[in-house]
Write a protein that holds these residues in place. Structure first.
Motif, short mmCIF file in Angstrom:
data_model
loop_
_atom_site.label_atom_id
_atom_site.label_comp_id
_atom_site.label_asym_id
_atom_site.label_seq_id
_atom_site.Cartn_x
_atom_site.Cartn_y
_atom_site.Cartn_z
N ALA A 105 0.84 -1.20 0.00
CA ALA A 105 0.00 0.00 0.00
C ALA A 105 0.87 1.25 0.00
O ALA A 105 0.59 2.22 -0.72
CB ALA A 105 -0.92 -0.01 1.22
N GLU A 106 1.93 1.25 0.81
CA GLU A 106 2.84 2.40 0.83
C GLU A 106 3.53 2.58 -0.51
O GLU A 106 3.71 3.70 -0.99
CB GLU A 106 3.90 2.20 1.92
N LYS A 107 3.90 1.45 -1.10
CA LYS A 107 4.57 1.52 -2.40
C LYS A 107 3.69 2.20 -3.44
O LYS A 107 4.15 3.07 -4.20
CB LYS A 107 4.92 0.09 -2.85
N ARG A 108 2.42 1.88 -3.46
CA ARG A 108 1.50 2.49 -4.43
C ARG A 108 1.29 3.98 -4.12
O ARG A 108 1.14 4.79 -5.03
CB ARG A 108 0.17 1.74 -4.41
N LYS A 109 1.28 4.34 -2.85
CA LYS A 109 1.11 5.75 -2.50
C LYS A 109 2.31 6.58 -2.93
O LYS A 109 2.16 7.72 -3.38
CB LYS A 109 0.89 5.89 -0.99
N THR A 110 3.52 6.04 -2.77
CA THR A 110 4.70 6.79 -3.22
C THR A 110 4.67 6.99 -4.73
O THR A 110 5.06 8.04 -5.24
CB THR A 110 6.00 6.06 -2.83
N GLN A 111 4.17 5.98 -5.45
CA GLN A 111 4.07 6.12 -6.91
C GLN A 111 3.02 7.18 -7.28
O GLN A 111 3.24 7.99 -8.18
CB GLN A 111 3.71 4.77 -7.53
N GLU A 112 1.91 7.18 -6.55
CA GLU A 112 0.87 8.17 -6.82
C GLU A 112 1.41 9.58 -6.53
O GLU A 112 1.14 10.53 -7.29
CB GLU A 112 -0.36 7.88 -5.96
N PHE A 113 2.17 9.73 -5.45
CA PHE A 113 2.77 11.03 -5.11
C PHE A 113 3.65 11.52 -6.26
O PHE A 113 3.52 12.67 -6.71
CB PHE A 113 3.60 10.88 -3.83
N PHE A 114 4.54 10.66 -6.74
CA PHE A 114 5.50 11.11 -7.75
C PHE A 114 4.85 11.32 -9.12
O PHE A 114 5.34 12.13 -9.92
CB PHE A 114 6.65 10.10 -7.85
N GLN A 115 3.75 10.64 -9.39
CA GLN A 115 3.08 10.79 -10.69
C GLN A 115 2.62 12.24 -10.91
O GLN A 115 2.60 12.72 -12.05
CB GLN A 115 1.89 9.85 -10.79
N HIS A 116 2.26 12.95 -9.83
CA HIS A 116 1.84 14.35 -9.99
C HIS A 116 2.93 15.18 -10.67
O HIS A 116 2.64 16.08 -11.46
CB HIS A 116 1.52 14.97 -8.62
N PHE A 117 4.19 14.86 -10.39
CA PHE A 117 5.30 15.66 -10.91
C PHE A 117 5.73 15.19 -12.29
O PHE A 117 6.55 15.84 -12.93
CB PHE A 117 6.47 15.60 -9.94
N LEU A 118 5.20 14.06 -12.74
CA LEU A 118 5.52 13.58 -14.09
C LEU A 118 4.52 14.07 -15.12
O LEU A 118 4.83 14.12 -16.31
CB LEU A 118 5.56 12.04 -14.10
N VAL A 119 3.31 14.40 -14.68
CA VAL A 119 2.28 14.84 -15.64
C VAL A 119 2.26 16.36 -15.80
O VAL A 119 1.70 16.88 -16.76
CB VAL A 119 0.89 14.33 -15.22
N GLN A 120 2.85 17.08 -14.83
CA GLN A 120 2.92 18.54 -14.97
C GLN A 120 4.07 19.08 -14.15
O GLN A 120 4.56 18.44 -13.22
CB GLN A 120 1.62 19.21 -14.52
#
Length: 856
Positions: free
Chosen positions: A838-853
């Protein structure tokens, strides 16, 4: 057998006094042999007691302690002892019919002999046998023939209800009587010296019996089973004794790739179970899977009881060893008295990548290790087995022929000529891979690549050259191949399945010969133990490691020569107040073992600095310096000196430190580096007037990739070469040469290793929990990044901007937000503790914000 203190009854208590004696009991008409129980009569003040002690060193130790206690009594003044303190115990034991205790208390000297689990001796013939230490069978088998049969049947039924049999995890079956126990090769002897001699004399008490092994491999290209596997798995005239069935590309979805979760495991396992030979009953002993690489091990149920020491391991050979799209799964087990290892591997693709395949093979051989039940023993490598079976999509292709020439030779069925162009054959002939392995003669069509659902060669745009990608090899003695073929009837995949039927000579034990050999060894060793003390000669006692570098292996060899009169055991032992026998950057291989009389053992002292040890060495808080203590059992200790020098590296150094270094780290005085890495970096005076915005090393690697690799396929997914990483590391640490060497893949991997080795990640540990809590809110994520120390924030934004640039070329490099978030989130937002899914998926979700904009 007594297993816990509750299993021991206090039978009687008696004092050790001057009239105490231990008399061995034997009858003239009773056959006596070494290895039988020891029967003694204890004479004491008020009577006598006959006891039976299990054979072994622990019983001898017990009797020597009793004798020592008696000797102490004899030295004391000649006064009649009162033994008044015994009254309360005698009252309880006589009145209540026996009191359960763990202590048998002997004599005026208050000598107490405890029934400990690890020693297993008591005074009351209700004692634990030496075999008890090895009495662990996964199905929970009790001792005794009747209970064994009952519990085994219940265990099998339960396992069948689960649809899967993890049959044997531990090493030994329970012996129901002494004769059986002595005759069993799995007998858990406490004395390694006896085991060593038994192994040396194995030919005396074993004989060979042939068993058939069906080996199958199938790359299913992510498909679900659409047809019966019986034409493949049931193709033999008689049912095989065992099946080893390997799959590759079981599931090509991102869920399987990133989370190792797939429903296709159950689907293909069911298809295999239904496709096995119909004339025998089989049980699934083991299933092991790594992403899409799966290995199933079935045995005929009458053989299951002879399988022990089952272990399974996996190794990924994707980038940084993290990715499991390529790699291997393996099992090892003991069948009767033979050790067998089975490896299913999927090596690197593409016709020109044969060197990458060679490297994958070497990585699998070096990194795939099986733990032993004694954690002090060195793990077993693949090659430390009597027989090794290697199967899988090895991906070696046909070189130096175009597609029309290949198809022409296939049409003529000139497989011998075609095989001479096979990359695997050429690499084996050059001894680059699979040294010592054998592959049968290939008399079948190449198994790759077909149009799915047909027998037609690839008609796609790429029009791939046919090749024998799917192979089966073996290594070991007493193996004969009965058939080696492909199965054209199956059309589910773009590969065809391959099978090999091997007849294998397995070592079985002659019980009578084993017992005689065992007795003779015990007699011989007991005589030597009584007469001699272990002694060894060391080839050297000082070891110097010059210019140790980050992730660069160095080794020195210590040779031990047994110049004594008996086999001896050695072990590196811990020093006072230290948790292990050596520093974390040092290992001794093997760290424990035995040496036959007159024999030699080479011990490799290996130094390897990784992410966990580099920081302390870079900072000068640790040095390449240690003292090892080599201990001989029943002998003396030897002290070995290990010295060396470590060359500081940007790998394992902090971002703050590197931002204050304009010059390469190895050009800086060690004292300067030490000053920078002391606690409280931010509060100490700066070495330079204005720190760098980001470490120049990160800039060099990112700039190189930005200029050379925006359209590079499989970037950050295909590993580089270790030799090129070494050149890149040296370039960053010394500044020579100016531009980075090596392929784009090697530079990309070096960047990931650099981020992974940071002592404090780009997002500091103190902000990790905050990142998880706000992972779904873009503005909150941006706010957390704004709290980073300035140099950390610069690095974070710089890497995010670079990755966004790569995503602009996704049509060429096949990268997407999910892939980059999965790889980089694990490095930029490392957890201070163990990270769950669950933590692993949350870290990915966090970083995705900075990859799309751009949130900088």
């Amino acid at each position: 057998m007594a297993i816990t203190g509750e299993d021991v009854t206090l039978y009687d208590i008696f004092p050790i006094s001057n009239d105490f004696a231990v008399v061995e009991v034997s009858s003239a008409d009773e056959l006596s042999f070494v290895g039988a129980d020891t029967r003694v009569r204890l004479n004491f003040q008020d009577g006598d007691l006959e006891v039976r002690l299990p054979f072994g060193s622990h019983s001898r130790l017990f009797l020597s302690e009793v004798n020592k206690a008696w000797s102490d009594v004899c030295k004391s003044p000649k006064e009649a002892p009162k033994f008044e303190w015994l009254h309360k115990y005698r009252k309880a034991s006589k009145g209540q019919g026996g009191v359960k205790q763990t202590l048998a208390t002997l004599g005026t000297t208050h000598t107490k002999i405890s029934q400990h689990k690890k020693t297993g001796n008591s005074l009351n013939a209700v004692s634990r046998s030496p075999v008890e230490g090895n009495k662990r069978v996964n199905s929970g088998v009790e001792s005794g023939p009747e209970s064994q049969g009952k519990v085994k049947r219940e265990g099998w039924n339960e396992l069948k209800r689960e649809g899967r049999h993890d049959l044997v995890r531990q090493s030994s079956h329970t012996a129901s009587n002494k004769a059986t126990m002595l005759a069993m090769p799995q007998f858990g002897l406490r004395d390694n010296l006896i085991r060593c001699e038994l192994l040396k004399n194995e030919d005396i008490y074993t004989y060979l019996e042939n068993f058939s092994f069906f080996i199958g491999t199938y790359n299913v290209n992510g498909q679900t089973p659409k047809e019966s596997l019986r034409p493949w798995l049931g193709s033999t005239s008689t049912p095989p004794d065992m099946y080893c069935v390997g799959f590759q590309e079981l599931d090509l979805s991102k869920e399987a790739f990133f989370f190792n979760d797939t429903p296709k495991e159950t689907e293909w396992m069911k298809a295999v179970s239904e496709g096995l030979h119909p004339d025998a009953k089989y049980d699934l002993v083991k299933l092991v899977r790594l992403v899409g690489i799966m290995l199933l091990f079935y045995v005929r149920n009458e053989h299951a009881k002879h399988i022990s020491e089952m272990e399974a391991e996996t190794v990924g050979t994707g980038i940084m060893g993290r990715m499991g799209n390529k790699g291997a799964v393996a099992i090892r087990f003991r069948f009767h008295n033979s050790d067998i290892c089975v490896v299913n591997s999927h090596l690197a693709a593409h016709i020109e990548e044969y060197e990458r395949r060679n490297q994958d093979y070497k990585d699998i051989c070096s990194r795939l290790l099986f733990r032993q039940h004694d954690p002090a023993l060195v793990p077993l490598t693949i090659m430390k087995h009597n027989v090794v079976l290697w199967l899988g999509d090895l991906n070696y292709r046909l070189s130096d022929l175009d597609v029309d020439d290949v198809k022409d030779l296939i049409a003529k069925k000139d497989f011998e000529t075609l095989h001479s162009y096979d990359q695997l054959k050429r690499q084996i002939d050059e001894k680059a891979v699979f040294v010592g392995f054998v592959e049968g003669e290939i008399g079948f069509l190449p198994t790759y690549k077909y149009d799915t659902g047909s027998d037609q060669w690839d008609t796609s745009e790429k029009c791939r050259v046919p090749a024998w990608c799917d192979r089966i090899l073996w290594r070991g003695k007493n193996v004969r191949q009965l058939h080696y073929q492909s199965h054209m009837d199956l059309k589910t995949s773009d590969h065809k399945p391959v099978s090999s039927l091997l007849e294998m000579g397995i070592k079985l034990v002659n019980e009578e010969s084993y017992k005689n050999t065992f007795e003779e060894i015990v007699r011989s060793l007991d005589k030597m133990e009584n007469e001699c003390i272990p002694s060894v000669t060391l080839s050297r006692r000082e070891f110097h490691f010059i210019d140790v570098k980050f992730m660069q292996h160095q080794a020195e060899t210590l040779t031990l020569h047994n110049d004594g009169q008996v086999p001896c055991q050695f072990e590196f032992i811990q020093k006072l107040d230290e948790p292990t026998y050596c520093k974390p950057w040092l290992t001794a291989n093997p760290a424990k073992g035995f040496i036959a009389q007159g024999g030699n053992v080479d011990i490799d002292l290996e130094v390897f600095v990784n992410r966990s040890t580099a920081t302390e060495l870079n900072a000068g808080r640790q040095q390449i310096e240690d003292i090892l203590v080599l201990h001989l059992d029943r002998g003396k200790d030897y002290f070995l000196s290990v010295l060396g020098n470590y060359l500081p590296s940007c790998f394992g150094s902090s971002i703050q430190t590197l931002c204050q270094l304009r010059d390469p780290i190895q050009e800086m005085p060690l004292e300067t580096i030490r000053e920078l890495t002391l606690s409280g970096d931010e509060t100490r005076p700066l070495i330079i007037d204005k720190p760098l915005d980001i470490p120049k090393e990160i800039w060099q690697m990112v700039d190189h990739l930005y200029r050379n690799a925006p359209k590079q396929g499989e970037l950050f997914q295909q590993p580089g070469l270790r030799s090129e990483f070494v050149e890149i590391r040296d370039c960053l640490d010394t500044g020579m040469p100016d531009s980075l060497p090596g392929s784009n893949h090697s530079v990309a991997e070096a960047l990931l290793i650099f981020l992974d080795a940071l002592p404090e990640p780009v997002v500091p540990f103190s902000l990790y929990q905050q990142c998880l809590e706000c992972c779904s809110n873009t503005s909150q994520c941006k706010k957390v990044v704004s709290l980073l120390p300035q140099c950390h924030k610069n690095v974070f934004n710089y890497i995010a901007a670079f990755l966004r640039e790569l995503l602009k070329h996704s049509t060429h490099n096949s990268l997407d937000v999910n892939i980059l978030a999965t790889i980089f989130a694990a490095l930029l937002l490392r957890s201070p503790t163990k990270q769950d899914l669950a933590e692993k998926r949350k870290t990915q979700e966090f970083f995705q914000h900075f990859l799309v904009q751009d949130l900088s």
